[in-house]
Design an enzyme around this catalytic site. Structure first.
Site, PDB file in Angstrom:
ATOM      1  N   ASP A   1       0.903  -1.154   0.000  1.00  6.50           N
ATOM      2  CA  ASP A   1       0.000   0.000   0.000  1.00  6.50           C
ATOM      3  C   ASP A   1       0.937   1.196   0.000  1.00  6.50           C
ATOM      4  OD1 ASP A   1      -1.490   2.242   0.762  1.00  6.50           O
ATOM      5  OD2 ASP A   1      -2.959   1.021   1.807  1.00  6.50           O
TER       6      ASP A   1
ATOM      7  N   ASN B   1       2.728   4.018 -10.455  1.00  6.57           N
ATOM      8  CA  ASN B   1       1.471   3.923 -11.205  1.00  6.57           C
ATOM      9  C   ASN B   1       0.238   3.951 -10.307  1.00  6.57           C
ATOM     10  OD1 ASN B   1      -0.330   2.867 -13.509  1.00  6.57           O
ATOM     11  ND2 ASN B   1      -0.491   1.256 -11.951  1.00  6.57           N
TER      12      ASN B   1
ATOM     13  N   SER C   1       1.395  10.162 -14.652  1.00  8.11           N
ATOM     14  CA  SER C   1       0.582  11.339 -14.368  1.00  8.11           C
ATOM     15  C   SER C   1      -0.740  11.176 -15.109  1.00  8.11           C
ATOM     16  CB  SER C   1       1.345  12.605 -14.795  1.00  8.11           C
ATOM     17  OG  SER C   1       0.569  13.751 -14.625  1.00  8.11           O
TER      18      SER C   1
ATOM     19  N   TYR D   1      -8.025  15.730  -8.353  1.00  9.28           N
ATOM     20  CA  TYR D   1      -7.203  14.822  -9.168  1.00  9.28           C
ATOM     21  C   TYR D   1      -6.079  15.598  -9.859  1.00  9.28           C
ATOM     22  CZ  TYR D   1      -6.249  11.010 -12.498  1.00  9.28           C
ATOM     23  OH  TYR D   1      -5.645  10.021 -13.231  1.00  9.28           O
TER      24      TYR D   1
ATOM     25  N   LYS E   1      -1.915  15.373  -9.674  1.00 11.45           N
ATOM     26  CA  LYS E   1      -1.073  15.073 -10.837  1.00 11.45           C
ATOM     27  C   LYS E   1      -0.158  16.248 -11.203  1.00 11.45           C
ATOM     28  CE  LYS E   1      -2.559  10.821 -11.636  1.00 11.45           C
ATOM     29  NZ  LYS E   1      -1.689   9.655 -11.361  1.00 11.45           N
TER      30      LYS E   1
HETATM   31  N1  NAP Z   1      -7.120   4.861 -16.976  1.00 12.67           N
HETATM   32  C1  NAP Z   1      -7.018   6.129 -17.333  1.00 12.67           C
HETATM   33  O1  NAP Z   1      -7.783   6.611 -18.164  1.00 12.67           O
HETATM   34  C2  NAP Z   1      -5.921   6.977 -16.774  1.00 12.67           C
HETATM   35  C3  NAP Z   1      -5.652   8.208 -17.392  1.00 12.67           C
HETATM   36  C4  NAP Z   1      -4.645   9.001 -16.890  1.00 12.67           C
HETATM   37  C5  NAP Z   1      -3.914   8.568 -15.809  1.00 12.67           C
HETATM   38  N2  NAP Z   1      -4.189   7.379 -15.215  1.00 12.67           N
HETATM   39  C6  NAP Z   1      -3.391   6.980 -14.065  1.00 12.67           C
HETATM   40  O2  NAP Z   1      -2.927   5.662 -14.262  1.00 12.67           O
HETATM   41  C7  NAP Z   1      -2.638   5.065 -13.010  1.00 12.67           C
HETATM   42  C8  NAP Z   1      -3.219   3.661 -12.973  1.00 12.67           C
HETATM   43  O3  NAP Z   1      -4.640   3.742 -12.974  1.00 12.67           O
HETATM   44  P1  NAP Z   1      -5.559   2.789 -13.861  1.00 12.67           P
HETATM   45  O4  NAP Z   1      -6.254   3.647 -14.821  1.00 12.67           O
HETATM   46  O5  NAP Z   1      -4.831   1.602 -14.342  1.00 12.67           O
HETATM   47  O6  NAP Z   1      -6.681   2.411 -12.771  1.00 12.67           O
HETATM   48  P2  NAP Z   1      -6.933   1.095 -11.938  1.00 12.67           P
HETATM   49  O7  NAP Z   1      -7.230  -0.046 -12.833  1.00 12.67           O
HETATM   50  O8  NAP Z   1      -7.964   1.470 -10.928  1.00 12.67           O
HETATM   51  O9  NAP Z   1      -5.540   0.834 -11.226  1.00 12.67           O
HETATM   52  C9  NAP Z   1      -5.120   1.600 -10.142  1.00 12.67           C
HETATM   53  C10 NAP Z   1      -4.191   0.758  -9.321  1.00 12.67           C
HETATM   54  O10 NAP Z   1      -3.732   1.544  -8.216  1.00 12.67           O
HETATM   55  C11 NAP Z   1      -3.881   0.761  -7.060  1.00 12.67           C
HETATM   56  N3  NAP Z   1      -3.947   1.579  -5.858  1.00 12.67           N
HETATM   57  C12 NAP Z   1      -4.835   2.533  -5.504  1.00 12.67           C
HETATM   58  N4  NAP Z   1      -4.531   3.016  -4.291  1.00 12.67           N
HETATM   59  C13 NAP Z   1      -3.423   2.353  -3.868  1.00 12.67           C
HETATM   60  C14 NAP Z   1      -2.638   2.378  -2.710  1.00 12.67           C
HETATM   61  N5  NAP Z   1      -2.926   3.185  -1.675  1.00 12.67           N
HETATM   62  N6  NAP Z   1      -1.565   1.557  -2.615  1.00 12.67           N
HETATM   63  C15 NAP Z   1      -1.265   0.722  -3.634  1.00 12.67           C
HETATM   64  N7  NAP Z   1      -1.991   0.614  -4.749  1.00 12.67           N
HETATM   65  C16 NAP Z   1      -3.069   1.423  -4.854  1.00 12.67           C
HETATM   66  C17 NAP Z   1      -5.139  -0.058  -7.285  1.00 12.67           C
HETATM   67  O11 NAP Z   1      -5.175  -1.145  -6.375  1.00 12.67           O
HETATM   68  P3  NAP Z   1      -6.566  -1.836  -5.959  1.00 12.67           P
HETATM   69  O12 NAP Z   1      -6.982  -2.671  -7.106  1.00 12.67           O
HETATM   70  O13 NAP Z   1      -6.183  -2.627  -4.751  1.00 12.67           O
HETATM   71  O14 NAP Z   1      -7.548  -0.740  -5.665  1.00 12.67           O
HETATM   72  C18 NAP Z   1      -4.892  -0.472  -8.716  1.00 12.67           C
HETATM   73  O15 NAP Z   1      -4.000  -1.543  -8.771  1.00 12.67           O
HETATM   74  C19 NAP Z   1      -3.212   6.006 -11.960  1.00 12.67           C
HETATM   75  O16 NAP Z   1      -2.158   6.763 -11.380  1.00 12.67           O
HETATM   76  C20 NAP Z   1      -4.130   6.916 -12.751  1.00 12.67           C
HETATM   77  O17 NAP Z   1      -4.278   8.189 -12.149  1.00 12.67           O
HETATM   78  C21 NAP Z   1      -5.182   6.584 -15.671  1.00 12.67           C
END
Ligand code: NAP
Length: 279
Positions: free
Chosen positions: A57, A84, A135, A149, A153
């Site tokens: 975490d 990430n 980011s 958010y 970022k």
């Molecule tokens: N998808 C998009 O459109 C998008 C766009 C721009 C940026 N991003 C960025 O990409 C990154 C990954 O997000 P994603 O889109 O792949 O979403 P996601 O599928 O929800 O993945 C997020 C990951 O972060 C983990 N997480 C959250 N809080 C945490 C903590 N306190 N300690 C450790 N792990 C934690 C989650 O774990 P759990 O499964 O246990 O909750 C999950 O594995 C994020 O930083 C997000 O802001 C995403």
């Protein structure tokens, strides 16, 4: 050379895509997740001595130190650290409490700080390393319902740029990644924090849930393809400092950057007018 990766929030979405792409390229990965069951099930089909799973975490500094320590003990070094893990808390600024901001910053900013504090001494000693900070488009542009958010970022990007200048002499590179919309759990209604407001003046706009939930499951970005792009970037002698992932990121951010550039150039005279202290 086979690289050792450390990826946070690895059990889903972009994190899982990065892990799979790095493994496919022949590299070794320490995949970190806060929930071991979710982490194990994400990689259940993969039987490789190039993959290690660790509990992390990112908001827990002690866990971050232990996870990085375990990674180095097992594989001997740390080549690429991908920050990430993250969450999205979305809603009009007036609807967001100070604790909503704290909840947002906890993984997205302080989590990164915890991991970097643990990883940098290792990379500094190696005189080599690559930090990739995930980011967002929201790390370079602010939009409605994104104040918390974006705050997380933008802070991450500022930290990344300053850090890059401090550690370049140690052979450590920093890449900021600004993804557009990628298919993941980020906007899953059980996952994202959609904060509604009872302030009537905002009734004319859609709620956070109405605005963002429809994106869930329809995003065009493929996490595995993003992972493959990062594998390419990690293999560069001089890795990119900034990478926009997805055509939507490019289309969305170009006008923002152009407007900023125009504002700087158009107002050069007014900007310079503040120079010189009259005694
Ligand atoms: N998808 C998009 O459109 C998008 C766009 C721009 C940026 N991003 C960025 O990409 C990154 C990954 O997000 P994603 O889109 O792949 O979403 P996601 O599928 O929800 O993945 C997020 C990951 O972060 C983990 N997480 C959250 N809080 C945490 C903590 N306190 N300690 C450790 N792990 C934690 C989650 O774990 P759990 O499964 O246990 O909750 C999950 O594995 C994020 O930083 C997000 O802001 C995403």
């Amino acid at each position: 050379m086979n690289k050792i990766w450390f990826v946070t929030g690895a059990n889903s979405g972009i994190g899982a895509g990065i892990v799979k792409a790095a493994l496919d390229s022949g590299d070794t990965v320490v995949a970190a997740g806060r929930n071991m069951e979710r982490l194990q099930s994400a990689f259940a089909g993969i039987d490789s001595d190039r993959l290690a799973l660790v509990q992390l975490d990112v908001t827990d500094k002690t866990q971050a130190e232990r996870a990085i320590d375990d990674a180095v003990t097992r594989f001997g070094r740390l080549d690429v650290v991908v920050n990430n893990a993250g969450i999205a808390i979305l809603g009009y600024f007036e609807a967001l409490s100070t604790s909503d901001f704290e909840r947002q910053l906890a993984p997205n900013l302080y989590g990164v700080i915890n991991v970097l504090h643990a990883a940098l001494p290792v990379m500094r000693k190696q005189r080599a390393g690559h930090i990739i900070n995930i980011s967002s488009m929201a790390g370079a542009a602010g939009g409605k319902q994104g104040s918390a958010y974006s705050a997380s970022k933008f802070a991450l990007e500022g930290l990344s740029m300053a850090l890059a200048a401090e550690v370049e002499d140690f052979g450590i590179h920093v890449t900021i990644v600004e993804p557009g919309f990628f298919r993941s759990k980020l906007l899953d209604t059980s996952n994202a924090g959609f904060i509604d407001t009872d302030i009537g003046d905002y009734d004319t706009g859609a709620s956070a849930r109405e605005t963002w939930a429809p994106y869930d499951g329809t995003q065009n970005g493929d996490p595995l393809k993003l992972g493959k792009a990062l594998v390419k970037i990690a293999a560069m002698d001089e890795p990119l400092k900034l990478f926009l992932a997805g055509s939507d990121a490019v289309a969305g951010l170009l006008p923002v950057v152009e407007e900023r550039l125009k504002a700087i150039k158009d107002n050069r005279e007014l900007s310079s007018s503040t120079d010189g202290v009259d005694q």
